[in-house]
Design an enzyme around this catalytic site. Structure first.
Site, PDB file in Angstrom:
ATOM      1  N   SER A  13     -16.967  18.013   1.325  1.00  0.00           N
ATOM      2  CA  SER A  13     -16.064  17.441   2.638  1.00  0.00           C
ATOM      3  C   SER A  13     -16.228  18.231   4.056  1.00  0.00           C
ATOM      4  O   SER A  13     -17.099  19.120   3.537  1.00  0.00           O
ATOM      5  CB  SER A  13     -14.184  18.489   2.614  1.00  0.00           C
ATOM      6  N   LEU A  23      -0.468   6.997   1.990  1.00  0.00           N
ATOM      7  CA  LEU A  23       0.215   8.308   3.415  1.00  0.00           C
ATOM      8  C   LEU A  23       0.411   7.522   3.962  1.00  0.00           C
ATOM      9  O   LEU A  23       2.022   7.720   4.759  1.00  0.00           O
ATOM     10  CB  LEU A  23      -0.801   9.306   3.995  1.00  0.00           C
ATOM     11  N   ALA A  24      -0.731   6.520   4.626  1.00  0.00           N
ATOM     12  CA  ALA A  24       0.833   5.166   5.364  1.00  0.00           C
ATOM     13  C   ALA A  24       2.052   4.743   5.199  1.00  0.00           C
ATOM     14  O   ALA A  24       2.841   4.465   5.841  1.00  0.00           O
ATOM     15  CB  ALA A  24      -0.040   4.095   6.452  1.00  0.00           C
ATOM     16  N   GLY A  73       0.833  -1.200  -0.287  1.00  0.00           N
ATOM     17  CA  GLY A  73       0.024  -0.124   0.013  1.00  0.00           C
ATOM     18  C   GLY A  73       1.458   1.454   0.339  1.00  0.00           C
ATOM     19  O   GLY A  73       1.879   1.212   0.740  1.00  0.00           O
ATOM     20  N   GLY A  74       0.413   2.178  -1.004  1.00  0.00           N
ATOM     21  CA  GLY A  74       1.188   3.547  -1.245  1.00  0.00           C
ATOM     22  C   GLY A  74       0.362   4.768  -1.097  1.00  0.00           C
ATOM     23  O   GLY A  74       0.836   6.107  -1.705  1.00  0.00           O
ATOM     24  N   GLU A  81      -5.379   3.299   7.829  1.00  0.00           N
ATOM     25  CA  GLU A  81      -6.642   2.961   7.828  1.00  0.00           C
ATOM     26  C   GLU A  81      -6.632   1.674   8.280  1.00  0.00           C
ATOM     27  O   GLU A  81      -8.301   1.342   8.490  1.00  0.00           O
ATOM     28  CB  GLU A  81      -7.592   3.484   6.657  1.00  0.00           C
ATOM     29  N   ARG A 128     -14.844   8.329  13.659  1.00  0.00           N
ATOM     30  CA  ARG A 128     -13.184   9.141  13.371  1.00  0.00           C
ATOM     31  C   ARG A 128     -13.338  10.536  14.214  1.00  0.00           C
ATOM     32  O   ARG A 128     -14.736  10.664  12.823  1.00  0.00           O
ATOM     33  CB  ARG A 128     -12.187   8.643  12.074  1.00  0.00           C
ATOM     34  N   ARG A 188     -19.153  12.632  12.654  1.00  0.00           N
ATOM     35  CA  ARG A 188     -19.514  12.527  11.421  1.00  0.00           C
ATOM     36  C   ARG A 188     -21.119  11.612  11.995  1.00  0.00           C
ATOM     37  O   ARG A 188     -21.966  11.430  11.083  1.00  0.00           O
ATOM     38  CB  ARG A 188     -19.130  12.239  11.085  1.00  0.00           C
TER      39      ARG A 188
END
Lengths: 612, 275, 262
Positions: free
Chosen positions: A253, A15-16, A12-13, A404, A414, A300
């Site tokens: 957003s 952010l994490a 997985g590329g 995530e 979250r 949310r």
């Protein structure tokens, strides 16, 4: 192929994954980075609103890292493990500084300082942002740094490679992965002294979500079937404001509300007038009325439920399943900051949000649950022991989960603009944990017998061949649509026992049908149907875990709302749902594990609601 | 940090052309603007004198410049050759797509390449014919003389004969060729300002565009005037005869200088010939 | 916009190719009309019902996509002859372009085809390496804030930073060809982006050197298609002019100062 230098595999590329790759490469280890898409196109680019951190201005208004920590735990309905959240909130300002140094074009004040905006679940401006495409901007900054390491040979990218299975040795430790080149369809094993899963969420299980098409949860489900546990699988965030579409729901957003956007419906049921012609007095700003303190910026899960209920009660626009998100009154400078999302809305609906109130509805958005991980707390529980190999390691030694796909940080719900933070935090703070784990290992993966890897590669070859050769009647794309419909209908905003049982039966049926399907593409060159179908099988397995958790959690907490158990039940359920895959029965086994609350005690979660 | 050493550090030594790629491109741009472009302005302005000024005087001034041949070679033929060779090479490496993407700027781009080739062909024929006296196998046998053996003014008459030769094809060729040169230069001036980095913003590019269009239109008007004059100029029989005899290499009957002036010249020519 | 009858089909003519080096061929598919369709949702329909108009069983069309909201840059293709993102290509708009009701889909022509509508754009990512498209930070340790920046500078940088490496600018560029070296508007604009950053500009000279060789900034022909097809409205032509200026100044400096000391 075997090199005796230790290597870490990151799957997985986003952010994490990138943050981890950068941190690990910097520590001197080599990284093999796997991604189904060029990493620059990872789903993290879809994040819009911003990234939270205590900052100079908010601090002088009384805000602190502790309050950020508290908000996150309160927002998560106390299901979060507190030491990692504590660390995350404390490291947040430093992460912002780092991103700033990497060149992220954060919006600026007239004095040249980083600008801030208000976000859900907080009364302080603590969200840093770059227009309304913050995720994209952060992604690009990390992608650039990873490219820099790639040029130096410390990071090797395997783009358009799909993770198929973790290689687990006889001692039960993860020693590499099996992956498939999505173009040539070559399946091969890769040795790794540690494997970090950073594969994101599972929105596709719900059919149409705000997620990208690769967010199937397939990778997590494969680890789960290989013996890794899932934590809190039933906790799925449904974002209050999205644009429903034919192929997906497009996120609108929270920053729209953070900058002053207001949610309302006509007071008169079935009012067919255009929004601009409905006078102020005839609009019901239901969030502002019910939650005067937080207004449109309640967390949310709450906003989603209120919108959902308003529509259920027939107050949606024209009686349908939509409410207004109104930004028409905002000053031009504010609209400019939201240009990125307004442009999306206009492109896809034809209406300009500057002049016409947007029509939105909730959509599945984020996976709070994920692979179960642990950590080593400090004795006083204020944070984790830095660099401890246990941090964010799954129950399978050597297999980590970042971002995530990791169930940590967000508990039952979250908060907006905490996701980017948690992903980067995982990579930067826990990357060194994986390095420490690798350095502690006695036998490098490079020295393991080839037969171990061949065995797993063979297993995946066989599975792929079985799918290709399956000669049944069912169409995988049709099955996926049915899965999405049933999960959305019974397992999103409002859940209850009968619905969950119906859904579970339906999913069981879909799994049977899955065994009798037929691929329309049986070629061995860039066969996307194979990849999709394989992921569908894993989505079905994951869906069973989600439904099982949702069914057994007989309470309402955060995003998990049961109409038959509407109250939070700390005595019974202040616990992590742990889903373990029972290979023999091919079913999830659910256990509950107490969540300690050493720093913040649970309290009522009302967000100042007044009973209207 | 050593980390940031150029990723191409290990690449083999590039060719001389590759090493000087930037210089060549910039010289290509420069050669079009200054020597060629400036000459174009002078040339078209001079031609315009046919309509409103003393064409004969201007032409003779140019032709009497000292070391003209060196100025010509260094300031004109070499730059044109350089500009043309590179320009054609660059054009061959492009793939115009104005049909698929019919934006105005894209047409401008395609037209720049088309006019470049047209202008080059035109300049070659024009120069070869009128400057070096090529006849192209007799097909374009249009002699050009500035003046007769005794200084009789023939600039306009010669130009007119050249232009009116094989009417209307030569005229068409001139119109196309001259306008190709004008467009190519005016548009080149506009794009050069972007390439060199003078006009950064879209607004600056638009304003400079207005200037370039104005300049192009001015040159177009000059050209139109000259072409109109040369195309409609009634060449006197005597002038035609004189040129024919000069072309045949025969000397004209000796006559005093003032006798020549007695030839019945058209009014404009008389004005031109006046001291 | 009048809503057509429910029974109406939209015909898709799709250029397919089974693999690199294979011959391409056309197939036509019908997709039932619904309001608010985009090209992606039609391709998804075809994936579920891969039967051509002629009734032949076919395979799902292969195409590259991810976010479906025009922010990842994956789903670029040539739609009705014009390059764009297939997620934001709405059928109601496309049908206005083609009165016959036919939509043609082709892969981009400036990149090698992998299969059907999926092309290999690694050239774009390699260009980012060539121009050292990064800020050379010292490391990830806590070294305080980045350089202060004016809101105006941020505004320009943000507009450039929205480039999603989709390739529209290159596909429409008459100077960027399958076989040539031209680096194109995407990388030129990124070079400007990094040269505008307080720390990023440390590498400005190296970026300009890379930008001045064959295939560099001077190979731009100013057709300005790039800026018109850019889905993110990035001021690409301004970037080209800006890098042109920097290169001019850089070349003059180089001329007088000589080559850099190694």
């Amino acid at each position: 192929m075997a090199s005796s230098k230790p290597r870490i595999i990151i799957v997985g590329g986003g952010l994490a994954g990138l943050a981890g790759a950068i941190k690990i490469a910097e520590s001197g280890l080599d990284v093999d980075l796997f991604s189904m898409v060029p990493v620059k196109r990872s789903h993290s680019v879809c994040a819009q609103g911003g990234i939270n951190a205590c900052n100079k201005v908010a601090r002088q208004q009384g805000y602190s890292e502790w309050m950020h920590f508290d908000e996150t735990v309160y927002g998560g309905d106390f299901l979060n493990h507190q030491p990692p959240v504590y660390d995350m909130a404390n490291m947040a300002p430093k992460i912002i500084d780092l991103l700033d140094r990497m060149g992220v074009p954060f919006n600026r004040t007239s004095e040249g300082e980083r600008d801030l905006r208000l976000f859900g679940g907080s009364l302080f401006k603590r969200t840093h942002f770059a227009g309304a495409t913050t995720g994209q901007q952060l992604m690009y900054a990390l992608d650039e740094q990873a490219r820099r390491w790639e040029v130096q040979g410390k990071v090797t990218k395997y783009e358009f490679w799909e993770f198929l299975w973790p290689v687990v040795d006889e001692q039960g430790a993860c020693r590499g992965i099996i992956a498939q080149d999505m173009r040539t369809m070559q399946i091969r094993a890769f040795r790794g002294d540690a494997v970090i899963m950073a594969t994101g969420g599972n929105g596709l299980i719900f059919g149409k979500s705000t997620n990208s098409v690769i967010c199937t949860g397939g990778a997590a489900a494969r680890c789960y079937q290989a013996g890794a546990w899932l934590g809190n699988p039933e906790f799925i965030q449904v974002h209050p404001t999205a644009i429903p579409g034919e192929d997906k729901c497009r996120l609108m957003s929270e920053s729209a509300r953070g900058e002053g956007g207001r949610v309302w419906v006509p007071r008169k049921k079935g009012d067919t007038r255009p929004p601009g012609q409905i006078p102020e007095a005839e609009r019901w700003y239901f969030l502002e009325e019910k939650y005067p303190k937080y207004g449109n910026l309640v967390p949310r899960d709450i906003a989603t439920r209120e919108i959902f209920f308003a529509c259920r009660d027939g107050l949606g626009i024209g009686g349908g399943r939509m409410v207004y998100l109104d930004c028409t009154h905002l000053p031009d400078a504010t609209k400019h900051k939201l240009a990125g999302i307004f442009e999306i809305y206009e492109k896809f609906t034809g209406d300009d949000p500057c002049h016409v109130a947007m029509k939105i509805f909730p959509a599945v958005h984020y996976t709070m649950g994920g692979l179960y991980t642990s950590f080593e707390p400090k004795p006083d529980f204020k944070g984790m022991v830095p660099g401890h190999p246990k941090n964010m390691m799954t129950n399978v030694p050597g297999l980590y989960a970042f971002g995530e796909v990791n169930y940590q940080y967000h508990g039952g719900n979250r908060l907006g603009a905490n996701a980017l933070l948690s992903c980067i935090f995982d990579g930067l703070f826990c990357g060194p944990s994986a390095v420490q784990y690798v350095q502690d290992q006695k036998s490098p993966a490079a020295d393991l017998p080839e037969s171990l890897y061949q065995k797993f590669a063979q297993q995946e070859e066989t599975k792929a061949r079985k799918l290709i050769e399956s000669n049944g009647t069912f169409n995988p794309y049709t099955l996926h649509r049915q899965l999405g419909d049933v999960m959305t209908d019974y397992c999103t905003v409002v859940r209850e026992e009968n619905g969950l049982r119906t859904a579970a039966e339906h999913v069981d049926r879909l799994r049977d049908q899955f065994r009798a399907l037929k691929l329309s593409d049986t070629g061995m060159w860039t066969n996307q149907s194979l990849s999709f179908t394989r992921a569908l099988g894993d989505m079905l397995v994951y869906a069973q875990a989600i439904l099982a958790g949702a069914s057994l959690r007989k309470e309402s907490r955060g995003a998990h709302y049961r109409s038959d158990f509407t109250e939070r039940n700390d005595a019974q359920f202040l616990k992590t749902t742990v889903a373990k895959y029972d290979k023999a029965k091919d079913r999830p086994v659910i256990e509950f594990e107490a969540v300690p609350t050493p720093l913040i005690q649970p309290r009522a979660r009302t967000y100042g609601k007044v009973d209207a | 940090m050593s980390a940031d050493a150029s990723p191409n550090a290990q690449a083999p030594q590039p060719s001389l052309l590759a090493q000087n790629h930037f210089l060549l491109r910039r010289l290509h741009s420069l050669s079009g603007i200054v020597p060629i472009g400036v000459f174009l302005i002078f040339h078209l302005f001079t031609n315009f004198q046919m309509l409103v000024g003393n064409f004969q005087h201007e032409v003779e001034f140019i032709h009497n410049m000292p070391a003209l041949i060196y100025i010509e070679i260094l300031g004109l033929w070499l730059p044109i050759g350089f500009h043309a060779v590179l320009g054609i090479a660059y054009t061959l490496g492009s793939n115009p797509n104005s049909i698929q993407y019919p934006y105005m700027d894209n047409w401008r781009y395609t037209l720049q390449r088309v006019t470049g080739i047209l202008a080059f062909l035109f300049i070659f024929v024009h120069g070869a014919k009128l400057r070096w006296g090529f006849t192209f196998g007799g097909y374009l046998d249009t002699p050009f003389y500035l003046h007769g053996p005794h200084g009789e003014p023939l600039a306009t008459a010669s130009t007119a004969i050249a232009l009116q030769h094989a009417f209307p094809w030569v005229l068409v060729g001139y119109v196309v060729g001259v306008y190709a040169c004008v467009y190519h230069w005016a548009n080149g001036l506009w794009t050069a300002a972007i390439s060199w980095g003078l006009t950064l913003s879209v607004a600056a590019q638009r304003r400079w565009g207005v200037f370039c269009v104005g300049l192009g239109l001015a040159l177009a008007v000059f050209s139109a005037g000259a072409i109109y004059k040369a195309a409609t100029y009634p060449v006197a029989d005597q002038q035609r005869e004189m040129i024919r005899l000069m072309e045949a290499g025969r000397t004209l009957p000796a006559a005093p200088h003032d006798k020549v002036l007695e030839l019945p010249l058209p009014a404009e020519e008389a004005h031109e010939a006046a001291p | 916009m009048t809503a057509p009858a429910n029974t109406k089909n939209i015909r898709f003519k799709i250029k397919r190719q089974d693999g690199p080096g294979k011959a391409s061929y056309w197939q036509t598919f019908d997709v039932p009309y619904k309001p608010n369709l985009n090209v992606i949702s039609c391709l998804q329909y075809i994936a579920e019902h891969p039967v051509t108009v002629a009734g032949e069983k076919s395979t799902p069309v292969v195409w590259d996509c991810n976010c479906l909201e025009e922010v990842c840059g994956a789903c670029t293709m040539v739609i009705n002859g014009k390059v764009r993102q297939s997620c934001s290509a709405l059928l109601d708009e496309l049908l206005k372009e083609t009165p016959g009701g036919m939509v043609t889909l082709e892969p981009m022509t400036k990149f090698p085809v992998v299969r059907d509508l999926w092309v290999d754009r690694s050239r774009m990512f390699n260009a980012l390496k060539t121009i050292q498209a990064w800020v050379p930070i010292d490391g990830t340790h806590d070294l305080g804030e980045g350089p202060k920046e004016s809101a105006e500078n941020q505004d320009v940088r943000y507009s450039l930073s929205r480039c999603m490496t989709c390739g529209c600018c290159l596909e429409a560029c008459p100077q960027f060809l399958l076989g040539n070296q031209f680096i194109g508007a995407q990388a030129i604009s990124q070079a400007r982006y990094f040269n505008l950053h307080g720390t990023g500009k440390v590498l400005a000279d190296q970026r300009l050197d890379a930008m001045m060789g064959p295939g560099g900034i001077t190979d731009c022909g100013n057709a300005q298609n790039c800026v018109k097809v850019c889905p993110k409205e990035i001021p690409l032509t301004e970037s080209i002019a800006a890098i042109g200026r920097q290169a001019t100044v850089h070349a003059v400096k180089r001329f007088f100062n000589g080559p850099p000391r190694k």
